[in-house]
Design an enzyme around this catalytic site. Structure first.
Site, PDB file in Angstrom:
ATOM      1  N   GLU A 521     -17.065   9.434 -24.173  1.00 28.88           N
ATOM      2  CA  GLU A 521     -16.391  10.276 -23.180  1.00 28.88           C
ATOM      3  C   GLU A 521     -17.351  11.308 -22.574  1.00 28.88           C
ATOM      4  O   GLU A 521     -17.021  12.486 -22.413  1.00 28.88           O
ATOM      5  CB  GLU A 521     -15.173  10.968 -23.799  1.00 28.88           C
ATOM      6  CG  GLU A 521     -14.123   9.986 -24.304  1.00 28.88           C
ATOM      7  CD  GLU A 521     -12.930  10.667 -24.939  1.00 28.88           C
ATOM      8  OE1 GLU A 521     -12.922  11.913 -25.070  1.00 28.88           O
ATOM      9  OE2 GLU A 521     -11.972   9.963 -25.322  1.00 28.88           O
ATOM     10  N   GLU A 614     -10.934   3.713 -28.501  1.00 33.56           N
ATOM     11  CA  GLU A 614      -9.966   4.662 -29.069  1.00 33.56           C
ATOM     12  C   GLU A 614      -8.588   4.293 -28.548  1.00 33.56           C
ATOM     13  O   GLU A 614      -8.382   4.167 -27.340  1.00 33.56           O
ATOM     14  CB  GLU A 614     -10.294   6.113 -28.697  1.00 33.56           C
ATOM     15  CG  GLU A 614     -11.486   6.685 -29.421  1.00 33.56           C
ATOM     16  CD  GLU A 614     -11.749   8.151 -29.085  1.00 33.56           C
ATOM     17  OE1 GLU A 614     -10.780   8.874 -28.725  1.00 33.56           O
ATOM     18  OE2 GLU A 614     -12.913   8.566 -29.183  1.00 33.56           O
TER      19      GLU A 614
END
Length: 923
Positions: A521, A614
């Site tokens: 991220e 995720e």
């Protein structure tokens, strides 16, 4: 397109190729890889120096001393509770206006910088030589005596107030600060002429090392493993003093980082001609059940004062689960002589073919067979080094329309993300604690781990290798753009190459590692071609070290039409597969929102595999059930919607997730309806210290399938039902102790690996329900509570499959305890985990019990921590007193080194019948 990669794994300093066989020597195989220990005079020694250190930490948040690595930005006004997916921001540019030690530390990473013109030159001078703590005559007798691995913050105290230097994100524990470690090293006269190295598996963070008052070097990134050459600074035959300074910044992590030398530390001694650090690299270009080609590359250093000729002989042996060789060598390779100039290194390569290899494969359908390559380096006919490399033989293919194929079997990823702390033990690595985590995950059906978001301890990969887990090995949580004011972005420009190469060289011989991840991220998702260029640079660095595995970086914002995903081999999506913040309440906000993205990425990149790095981020507090229960298969968390901010708990109906996440039921359906998706890594397998969203006043996370103490949440059984369809099981929730809800609707949910189930309340059938397509739980949402017995019988293909009963219990009456292992090693490291239950007269666990448990111990062990899995509990972990949380508590007992015998642990509570557990420790 199907991308093929057949590999076997381990580590190196540059690389030398050469295929391998082992010569039979007396050696002690250590838990981490590439470990060589031999009593023979020609061989290297790798000696643990974990014991008998002295430790001193400056007063809380004191600036300590002026021996700083570099200047840092001010941290005033940083928010502890900002959302985990907040947009990273640009770095603050600073200029040093005081002496910094960075110029003396940067050369420590030169061996991991490919371009020789970019190597750092060490300046003249010896900074810190006049500082008291580094001097040999300094008296450290009043410092704390400790053994490594060591986490200086885990003993607390917790910092409960909202406006604290350390908030919930970093676990409310005093991990920031400056501290020193000192140790006397035994370097006998017989070591004259040898090369001597310090190997540090992990130190948090900004480590700087002095030996005998001389600055040797250091390494800033707290998750990297690294080596320093002590040879120029040692004084054989005299006392040598090692001093290590650590500086752990505040506002530097999004989770609990711990503090200290939290992994193992070694002293490695070799002859001046030796295999370099992480100096072997094994691959298997062709693999079948009938044969496997094995290629070995070796890098050999010549640190002597003359040019030399050497050759290498390698033998390959099978090893068992414990890493011990079995039988005779099964293959061998011998190189010709090579010439190495003084002060240089050279490469050797070779190959052999092994008939009928025993393949390494993931559980439960395959067996994680392993081998060890034992390489002997000879100068003339004199052996000068012996180096062992553990590896596995397997084929690895990536099919963008199906997923990951291992040894010709499609293996869907049933994975979890794991942070690096070990619950109440903190970040100080302990192999038994890590093994326990993997054992419980394996029971659930988990087959893969993502090391979020950093390189793990090398021993963790030893465990995944031998236990048959698959691994995404991840390096960084941020690049140049920051998530916190003092995080890794400060050192990324100067250290990313060294850290990334170090990770790959160390871990590339591990068969469990199947994917390299260079980011999570990262803010560079937002910077278009500039960010994509950084991703490509990291991809290229990895490929220079290992071409057998694909690269990736997890994306929570970048879309298929942006340049970022094109730079890497695999599409890793965080939460985007299910869609992010699709609830209408987020319309018009500035938060990340996106529709489900699997199809878009698959259409744009038809030749790339897609996986969910995720998923879920479902929150729950074990044993807490809140009403009303949502009718949706996934909902957000607010007061009255699965959450209660007053008590800081989330409902265990397992339907409520982080704003950008989704409950498991929604994730399962999304992945099953997109069969090209390779699988998922759930956020998270275990709860972890820090990042306690949605309630940042707490100490630890709510996202784990398993709580911080290792107790299974209801979600465990939902995943087990889905991931182990052939395992007969059924699970009821909630508990059935609701004296204030008589006559009120109290939904009952059932998880089963069957396909239908019948529910009974006090022997009255409440009907049969069947699972439909993309349904993963059975719901009886109109049940009115009455005390007594809930019983569920599940069926599969029309036949009885499993049964479970939940009863209303009586009042707490006694304590019961069980231990995971009654026999532990008397090595001062082995652990026993004792689960305590508060039960009624009938032996049923009282699911609402919160009695205080007092633990006492006699004999050859010590209680090192207690816990209960409650994220709101601020009793320090070393306390021997612990309230039960919904009926359960945990005590962790460690053996005493060299002290074999009986260990008795008593558990007592006022008004309850006490109990005890007996453990034996053995030498």
């Amino acid at each position: 397109m199907i991308v093929k990669s057949n590999s076997v794994m381990h580590a190196s300093k540059m690389i030398l190729t050469f295929a391998v066989l082992f010569m039979s020597i007396s050696s002690n195989l250590l838990t981490a890889q590439n470990k060589i220990v031999s009593k023979n005079s020609f061989s290297r020694e790798r000696i643990s120096i974990n014991n008998d250190w002295r430790f001193y930490k400056y007063e809380w948040m004191s600036k300590g001393d002026d021996l700083i690595y570099d200047v840092r930005p001010e941290t005033r006004g940083s928010m502890d509770d900002k959302p985990a997916d907040a947009k990273p921001t640009e770095a603050v540019k600073l200029k040093a206006n005081k002496l910094i030690l960075k110029p003396w530390i940067l050369p420590s990473g030169n061996n991991f910088i490919k371009d020789l013109s970019k190597h750092y030159s060490r300046p003249d001078g010896n900074p810190g030589s006049d500082f008291t703590f580094v001097q040999k005559n300094f008296d450290d007798a009043n410092w704390e005596k400790i053994n490594l691995p060591h986490d200086w913050a885990i003993k607390g105290p917790f910092l409960k107030e909202w406006n604290n230097e350390v908030g919930g994100s970093m676990g409310r524990l005093p991990s920031p600060g400056v501290a020193w470690y000192r140790k006397k090293l035994d370097i006998p006269k017989s070591d004259i002429g040898k090369s001597i190295f310090l190997d540090v598996d992990g130190a948090m963070s900004y480590a700087m090392v002095w030996l005998n008052g001389k600055l040797v070097g250091g390494w800033p990134y707290g998750y990297s493993s690294w080596q320093l050459d002590l040879t120029p600074y040692v004084i054989p035959g005299k006392e040598n003093i090692l001093a290590i300074r650590l500086d752990n910044p505040p506002s530097s992590m999004r989770w609990y980082p711990g503090g200290g030398i939290y992994r193992n530390v070694w002293l490695t001694k070799t002859n001046s001609v030796h295999v370099t650090h992480w100096g072997t690299y094994i691959t298997t270009p062709e693999v079948s059940e009938k044969s496997a080609s094995i290629k070995l590359e070796i890098t050999i250093d010549n640190e002597s004062k003359k040019d030399v000729e050497v050759k290498a002989i390698t033998q390959i042996f099978e090893i068992n689960q414990a890493g011990i060789k079995i039988g005779n060598a099964v293959a061998s390779i011998e190189s010709g002589d090579i010439f190495i100039q003084s002060g240089k290194c050279s490469k050797i390569s070779g190959m052999t073919v092994l008939k009928n290899p025993k393949l390494w494969g993931p559980i439960p359908t395959q067996v994680p067979n392993r081998y060890v390559a034992v390489t002997k380096v000879l100068q003339g006919n004199i052996p000068v080094d012996v180096y062992e490399t553990r590896f596995g033989i397997r084929s690895l293919k990536f099919d963008p329309n199906a997923g990951i194929i291992i040894n010709d079997e499609l293996v869907k990823i049933k994975g979890v993300n794991q942070h690096h702390d070990l619950g109440a033990l903190g970040t100080a690595f302990n192999i038994r604690a890590a093994e326990r985590q993997l054992e419980i995950l394996r029971e659930m059906g988990c087959n893969a781990i993502r090391t979020s978001h950093n390189p793990p301890a090398p021993e963790l990969l030893e465990l995944t290798d031998k236990m048959g887990f698959l691994v995404i090995d991840e390096s960084f949580d941020m690049w140049e753009r920051k998530k916190n004011p003092l995080d890794f972005h400060l050192i990324f420009p100067e250290w990313h190459e060294q850290d990334l190469r170090a990770m790959v060289r160390r871990d590339r011989n591990c068969p469990s590692v199947i994917i390299w991840s260079c980011g999570n991220e990262v803010g560079e998702q937002y910077t278009d071609k500039e960010g994509a260029a950084i991703a490509k640079r990291l991809h290229d660095i990895i490929k220079e070290e290992d071409q057998t595995r694909p690269t990736t970086s997890a994306m929570n914002w970048a879309k298929s039409d942006m340049p970022f995903p094109a730079s890497l081999d695999i599409i890793s999506l965080n939460y985007q597969g299910e869609g992010i913040r699709q609830d209408p309440m987020f319309e018009g906000t500035n938060r990340i929102r996106s529709a489900p993205q699997y199809d878009n990425f698959h259409k744009k990149f038809p030749d790339k595999i897609i996986l969910s790095s995720e998923t879920a981020n479902t929150f729950s507090s074990r044993g807490i059930y809140l009403f009303p229960v949502t009718e949706k298969n996934s909902d957000i968390i607010r007061d009255g919607r699965g959450g209660n901010s007053k008590i800081r708990h989330v409902s265990s109906y397992e339907l409520n997730a982080e704003d950008y996440g989704s409950a498991p039921d929604k994730v399962f359906g999304s992945i099953e309806s997109h069969p090209f998706v390779a699988g998922e890594f759930v956020w998270t397998g275990w709860d972890y210290i820090g990042e306690p969203a949605p309630y940042y006043e707490s100490r630890s996370s709510y996202s784990g399938i398993i709580d911080l103490a290792g107790f299974k949440k209801d979600r465990f059984f939902l995943y087990q039902a889905h991931w182990r369809p052939e395992f007969p099981m059924v699970h009821i929730l909630p508990h059935w102790n609701w004296p204030d809800r008589t006559g009120q609707i109290t939904p009952v949910h059932v998880f089963t690996s069957g396909d239908e189930a019948e529910l009974f309340l006090n022997n009255k059938s409440l009907g049969i329900k069947k699972l439909g397509q993309y349904e993963y739980r059975l719901r009886w949402d109109e049940v009115k509570y009455e005390p007594g017995e809930l019983k569920v019988v599940s069926y599969k293909n029309g036949k009885k499959w499993a049964e479970e009963i939940v009863r209303t219990t009586g009042e707490p009456f006694k304590i019961e305890a069980e231990v995971d292992c009654n026999l532990i090693n008397a090595d001062g490291k082995d652990l026993a985990f004792i689960t305590v239950r508060v039960v009624d007269k009938n032996g049923l666990t009282v699911p609402t019990a919160s009695n205080q448990i007092k633990f006492e111990i006699e004999g050859k062990g010590e209680i090192v921590a207690t816990d209960n899995g409650d994220p709101t509990d601020f009793v320090t972990f070393p306390s021997h007193d612990r309230n039960a949380f919904n009926g359960l508590a945990l005590a962790i007992v460690k053996s005493k080194a060299g002290a074999a015998g009986s260990i008795i642990i008593m558990a007592k509570s006022s008004g309850l019948k006490e109990t005890q557990v007996n453990i034996q420790s053995k030498k």
